[in-house]
Motif scaffolding. Structure first.
Motif, PDB file in Angstrom:
ATOM      1  N   GLN A  25      23.987  31.436  28.689  1.00 20.75           N
ATOM      2  CA  GLN A  25      23.799  32.874  28.420  1.00 20.75           C
ATOM      3  C   GLN A  25      25.123  33.602  28.249  1.00 20.75           C
ATOM      4  OE1 GLN A  25      23.362  31.694  31.608  1.00 20.75           O
ATOM      5  NE2 GLN A  25      23.361  33.324  33.129  1.00 20.75           N
ATOM      6  N   PHE A  26      26.231  32.979  28.658  1.00 20.17           N
ATOM      7  CA  PHE A  26      27.554  33.582  28.446  1.00 20.17           C
ATOM      8  C   PHE A  26      28.281  32.955  27.251  1.00 20.17           C
ATOM      9  CE2 PHE A  26      27.819  34.732  33.231  1.00 20.17           C
ATOM     10  CZ  PHE A  26      27.257  35.984  32.990  1.00 20.17           C
ATOM     11  N   GLY A  27      27.595  32.109  26.503  1.00 18.60           N
ATOM     12  CA  GLY A  27      28.202  31.515  25.298  1.00 18.60           C
ATOM     13  C   GLY A  27      29.399  30.644  25.625  1.00 18.60           C
ATOM     14  N   GLN A  28      29.256  29.831  26.664  1.00 16.85           N
ATOM     15  CA  GLN A  28      30.416  29.051  27.127  1.00 16.85           C
ATOM     16  C   GLN A  28      30.578  27.725  26.380  1.00 16.85           C
ATOM     17  OE1 GLN A  28      29.676  29.111  31.373  1.00 16.85           O
ATOM     18  NE2 GLN A  28      30.801  31.025  31.619  1.00 16.85           N
ATOM     19  N   ASN A  29      31.525  27.707  25.465  1.00 17.43           N
ATOM     20  CA  ASN A  29      31.937  26.487  24.764  1.00 17.43           C
ATOM     21  C   ASN A  29      33.453  26.476  24.843  1.00 17.43           C
ATOM     22  OD1 ASN A  29      29.486  27.748  22.971  1.00 17.43           O
ATOM     23  ND2 ASN A  29      29.275  25.555  23.234  1.00 17.43           N
ATOM     24  N   PHE A  30      33.994  25.609  25.683  1.00 14.24           N
ATOM     25  CA  PHE A  30      35.434  25.653  25.938  1.00 14.24           C
ATOM     26  C   PHE A  30      36.199  24.782  24.938  1.00 14.24           C
ATOM     27  CE2 PHE A  30      34.373  26.403  30.726  1.00 14.24           C
ATOM     28  CZ  PHE A  30      33.969  27.699  30.425  1.00 14.24           C
ATOM     29  N   LEU A  31      37.368  25.240  24.586  1.00 18.21           N
ATOM     30  CA  LEU A  31      38.187  24.509  23.608  1.00 18.21           C
ATOM     31  C   LEU A  31      38.757  23.235  24.222  1.00 18.21           C
ATOM     32  CD1 LEU A  31      40.113  27.453  21.947  1.00 18.21           C
ATOM     33  CD2 LEU A  31      38.756  25.716  20.752  1.00 18.21           C
ATOM     34  N   ILE A  32      38.721  22.154  23.451  1.00 12.78           N
ATOM     35  CA  ILE A  32      39.326  20.901  23.956  1.00 12.78           C
ATOM     36  C   ILE A  32      40.270  20.295  22.914  1.00 12.78           C
ATOM     37  CG2 ILE A  32      37.523  20.277  25.636  1.00 12.78           C
ATOM     38  CD1 ILE A  32      36.337  18.442  23.413  1.00 12.78           C
ATOM     39  N   ILE A  55      39.624  37.993  25.478  1.00 16.45           N
ATOM     40  CA  ILE A  55      38.233  38.195  25.912  1.00 16.45           C
ATOM     41  C   ILE A  55      37.651  36.828  26.245  1.00 16.45           C
ATOM     42  CG2 ILE A  55      35.957  39.037  25.237  1.00 16.45           C
ATOM     43  CD1 ILE A  55      37.521  40.757  23.116  1.00 16.45           C
ATOM     44  N   GLY A  56      37.186  36.662  27.472  1.00 14.67           N
ATOM     45  CA  GLY A  56      36.537  35.420  27.873  1.00 14.67           C
ATOM     46  C   GLY A  56      37.481  34.235  27.948  1.00 14.67           C
ATOM     47  N   PRO A  57      38.372  34.194  28.949  1.00 15.35           N
ATOM     48  CA  PRO A  57      39.325  33.083  29.031  1.00 15.35           C
ATOM     49  C   PRO A  57      38.707  31.740  29.418  1.00 15.35           C
ATOM     50  CG  PRO A  57      39.560  34.532  30.938  1.00 15.35           C
ATOM     51  CD  PRO A  57      38.620  35.223  29.986  1.00 15.35           C
ATOM     52  N   GLY A  58      37.453  31.757  29.927  1.00 11.05           N
ATOM     53  CA  GLY A  58      36.833  30.484  30.318  1.00 11.05           C
ATOM     54  C   GLY A  58      37.586  29.866  31.477  1.00 11.05           C
ATOM     55  N   ILE A  59      38.084  28.628  31.301  1.00  3.71           N
ATOM     56  CA  ILE A  59      38.898  28.001  32.357  1.00  3.71           C
ATOM     57  C   ILE A  59      40.395  28.209  32.092  1.00  3.71           C
ATOM     58  CG2 ILE A  59      37.144  26.305  33.042  1.00  3.71           C
ATOM     59  CD1 ILE A  59      38.753  24.185  31.424  1.00  3.71           C
ATOM     60  N   VAL A  76      39.973  39.153  30.331  1.00  5.20           N
ATOM     61  CA  VAL A  76      38.755  39.718  30.931  1.00  5.20           C
ATOM     62  C   VAL A  76      37.627  38.690  30.843  1.00  5.20           C
ATOM     63  CG1 VAL A  76      37.054  41.584  30.799  1.00  5.20           C
ATOM     64  CG2 VAL A  76      39.456  42.057  30.283  1.00  5.20           C
ATOM     65  N   GLU A  77      37.152  38.240  31.993  1.00  4.37           N
ATOM     66  CA  GLU A  77      36.120  37.198  32.047  1.00  4.37           C
ATOM     67  C   GLU A  77      34.907  37.707  32.825  1.00  4.37           C
ATOM     68  OE1 GLU A  77      35.569  33.906  30.807  1.00  4.37           O
ATOM     69  OE2 GLU A  77      33.695  34.434  31.790  1.00  4.37           O
ATOM     70  N   ILE A  78      33.718  37.537  32.253  1.00  3.81           N
ATOM     71  CA  ILE A  78      32.494  38.059  32.881  1.00  3.81           C
ATOM     72  C   ILE A  78      31.989  37.177  34.019  1.00  3.81           C
ATOM     73  CG2 ILE A  78      30.807  36.891  31.376  1.00  3.81           C
ATOM     74  CD1 ILE A  78      29.285  39.596  31.238  1.00  3.81           C
ATOM     75  N   GLY A 101      34.965  40.993  34.609  1.00  2.34           N
ATOM     76  CA  GLY A 101      34.168  42.103  34.086  1.00  2.34           C
ATOM     77  C   GLY A 101      33.588  41.784  32.720  1.00  2.34           C
ATOM     78  N   ASP A 102      32.742  42.713  32.281  1.00  5.74           N
ATOM     79  CA  ASP A 102      32.080  42.589  30.981  1.00  5.74           C
ATOM     80  C   ASP A 102      32.917  43.386  29.971  1.00  5.74           C
ATOM     81  OD1 ASP A 102      30.481  42.928  28.753  1.00  5.74           O
ATOM     82  OD2 ASP A 102      28.665  43.372  29.888  1.00  5.74           O
ATOM     83  N   ILE A 103      33.364  42.753  28.926  1.00  4.04           N
ATOM     84  CA  ILE A 103      34.231  43.442  27.958  1.00  4.04           C
ATOM     85  C   ILE A 103      33.516  44.649  27.335  1.00  4.04           C
ATOM     86  CG2 ILE A 103      33.660  42.058  25.897  1.00  4.04           C
ATOM     87  CD1 ILE A 103      37.166  43.299  26.885  1.00  4.04           C
ATOM     88  N   MET A 104      32.180  44.580  27.239  1.00  2.00           N
ATOM     89  CA  MET A 104      31.435  45.688  26.646  1.00  2.00           C
ATOM     90  C   MET A 104      31.467  46.934  27.541  1.00  2.00           C
ATOM     91  SD  MET A 104      30.633  44.639  23.744  1.00  2.00           S
ATOM     92  CE  MET A 104      29.631  46.003  23.166  1.00  2.00           C
ATOM     93  N   ALA A 124      40.597  35.932  21.016  1.00  2.00           N
ATOM     94  CA  ALA A 124      39.415  35.439  21.723  1.00  2.00           C
ATOM     95  C   ALA A 124      38.744  34.301  20.985  1.00  2.00           C
ATOM     96  CB  ALA A 124      38.400  36.568  21.893  1.00  2.00           C
ATOM     97  N   ASN A 125      38.190  33.398  21.775  1.00  2.00           N
ATOM     98  CA  ASN A 125      37.188  32.466  21.273  1.00  2.00           C
ATOM     99  C   ASN A 125      35.893  33.133  21.715  1.00  2.00           C
ATOM    100  OD1 ASN A 125      35.475  30.335  20.801  1.00  2.00           O
ATOM    101  ND2 ASN A 125      36.308  29.024  22.417  1.00  2.00           N
ATOM    102  N   LEU A 126      35.318  33.915  20.801  1.00  2.00           N
ATOM    103  CA  LEU A 126      34.259  34.855  21.204  1.00  2.00           C
ATOM    104  C   LEU A 126      32.960  34.166  21.601  1.00  2.00           C
ATOM    105  CD1 LEU A 126      34.600  37.781  18.614  1.00  2.00           C
ATOM    106  CD2 LEU A 126      35.109  37.870  21.060  1.00  2.00           C
ATOM    107  N   TYR A 128      29.351  33.615  21.251  1.00  2.00           N
ATOM    108  CA  TYR A 128      28.638  33.866  19.995  1.00  2.00           C
ATOM    109  C   TYR A 128      27.478  34.832  20.138  1.00  2.00           C
ATOM    110  CZ  TYR A 128      31.394  30.062  18.048  1.00  2.00           C
ATOM    111  OH  TYR A 128      32.430  29.286  17.624  1.00  2.00           O
ATOM    112  N   TYR A 129      26.895  34.910  21.342  1.00  6.35           N
ATOM    113  CA  TYR A 129      25.707  35.755  21.491  1.00  6.35           C
ATOM    114  C   TYR A 129      26.034  37.240  21.338  1.00  6.35           C
ATOM    115  CZ  TYR A 129      27.082  37.317  26.191  1.00  6.35           C
ATOM    116  OH  TYR A 129      27.746  37.912  27.233  1.00  6.35           O
ATOM    117  N   ILE A 130      27.319  37.571  21.353  1.00  8.15           N
ATOM    118  CA  ILE A 130      27.687  38.995  21.393  1.00  8.15           C
ATOM    119  C   ILE A 130      28.872  39.295  20.445  1.00  8.15           C
ATOM    120  CG2 ILE A 130      29.208  38.675  23.379  1.00  8.15           C
ATOM    121  CD1 ILE A 130      28.288  41.160  24.614  1.00  8.15           C
TER     122      ILE A 130
END
Ligand code: SAM
Length: 295
Positions: A25-32, A55-59, A76-78, A101-104, A124-126, A128-130
């Motif tokens: 639900q947070f669109g988590q696909n981390f870069l490898i 936006i959304g640093p993930g790990i 900023v990471e939700i 926090g939520d960037i929105m 950002a690696n945005l 996708y849901y948002i």
């Protein structure tokens, strides 16, 4: 210094260490794949004079590259679960500030003011849901942002850069191009992410304009015209515009407005340039025949 995470082995180690469960639900696909953050850093043209909002640093995979290239990074990471992980993976990267926090819902103007007043760059690696709401918040807002380098779905990137006559041209193309000059920088296959998304992605570079390319008398009304034109894109413009109640215009009035502008009433929205949308919007909006009380 911590190991670089843009690598499947290092990413798996972090996931296992924290028993982290990916949240769809947070669109988590981390870069490898290291080539992608490198391309994003290049696209953003980062120097030590830059302050970057991630936006959304993930790990923290891309954050590590941003930290090395920029003067300051605000990330900023939700997802609360990721905050302790980021404190670990970014230990030693002293110019990074992680905010949960939520960037929105983030007050960007205040954040920028606290960090030197900008203009800042957004990277950002945005999720996708948002993607579209985030892009439009950053572009349409008055905050001091000069440039954005963002990963989005390939299909969305194509829509954003398209022009009249293309099947990808639509309300998103006009909306984004009104505020920025967009360019596709590179493509990333699903294999560049963990877990792998179903579709390919592209890195977009968006340079914010200091002035919009057109000056409609009523911006909001022009965007309503654009929305109407593409809501029913197979219809001719008079049919599409009259079918959208907020415009307050009949089919004949729309056709007459087009005629006054020298536009063929059989045209569809997908053929109109932004200049033509602005002219059409002005022609309809300011015409005395339009219904009273419409915006
Ligand atoms: N930057 C990381 C990378 O490239 O590996 C992660 C990218 S992942 C596609 C998207 C990230 O955005 C996730 O970490 C997710 O939790 C975060 N996210 C999702 N919605 C968000 C929101 N509304 N505000 C801030 N972060 C958000």
């Amino acid at each position: 210094m911590k190991p670089y995470l843009a690598d499947p082995v290092e990413t798996k180690k972090v996931i296992a260490k924290y028993d982290f469960a990916f949240r769809k639900q947070f669109g988590q696909n981390f870069l490898i794949d290291a080539a992608v953050p490198e391309a994003i850093v290049r696209a953003a043209g980062l120097t030590k004079n830059d302050t970057v909002l991630e936006i959304g640093p993930g790990i923290g995979t891309m954050t590590q590259y941003l930290s090395e290239a920029a003067g300051k990074v605000i990330a900023v990471e939700i997802d609360k679960e990721l905050i302790p992980i980021l404190q670990d993976t970014l230990a030693g990267f002293d110019n990074v500030q992680v905010l949960q926090g939520d960037i929105m819902k983030t007050d960007l103007a205040a954040l920028i003011a606290e960090n030197g007043g900008g203009p800042i760059k957004v990277v950002a690696n945005l999720p996708y849901y948002i993607t579209t709401p985030i892009l439009m918040k950053l572009l349409a807002g008055r905050e001091a942002i000069s440039l954005m380098a963002v990963m989005v779905q390939e299909e969305v990137a194509k829509r954003i850069v398209s022009g009249p006559g293309s099947k990808d041209y639509g309300a998103l193309s006009v909306g984004v191009q009104y505020y920025a000059d967009p360019e596709i920088v590179c493509r990333a296959a699903p294999s560049a992410f963990m877990p792998q998304p179903k579709v390919a992605s592209s890195v977009l570079r968006l340079v914010k304009r200091s002035e919009p390319p057109v000056r409609p008398r009523n911006e909001e009304y022009m965007f309503a015209v654009v929305k109407a034109a593409f809501l029913q894109r197979r219809k001719t413009l008079p049919n599409a515009l009259s079918g959208y109640a907020p415009l307050g215009i009949s089919r004949d009035q729309a056709a007459a407005a087009m005629e006054r502008l020298g536009l063929d009433a059989r045209l569809r929205g997908e053929t109109l340039t932004m200049e033509q949308f602005a002219a059409l919007s002005d022609e309809i909006h300011c015409h005395p025949e339009r219904s009273e009380g419409s915006s």
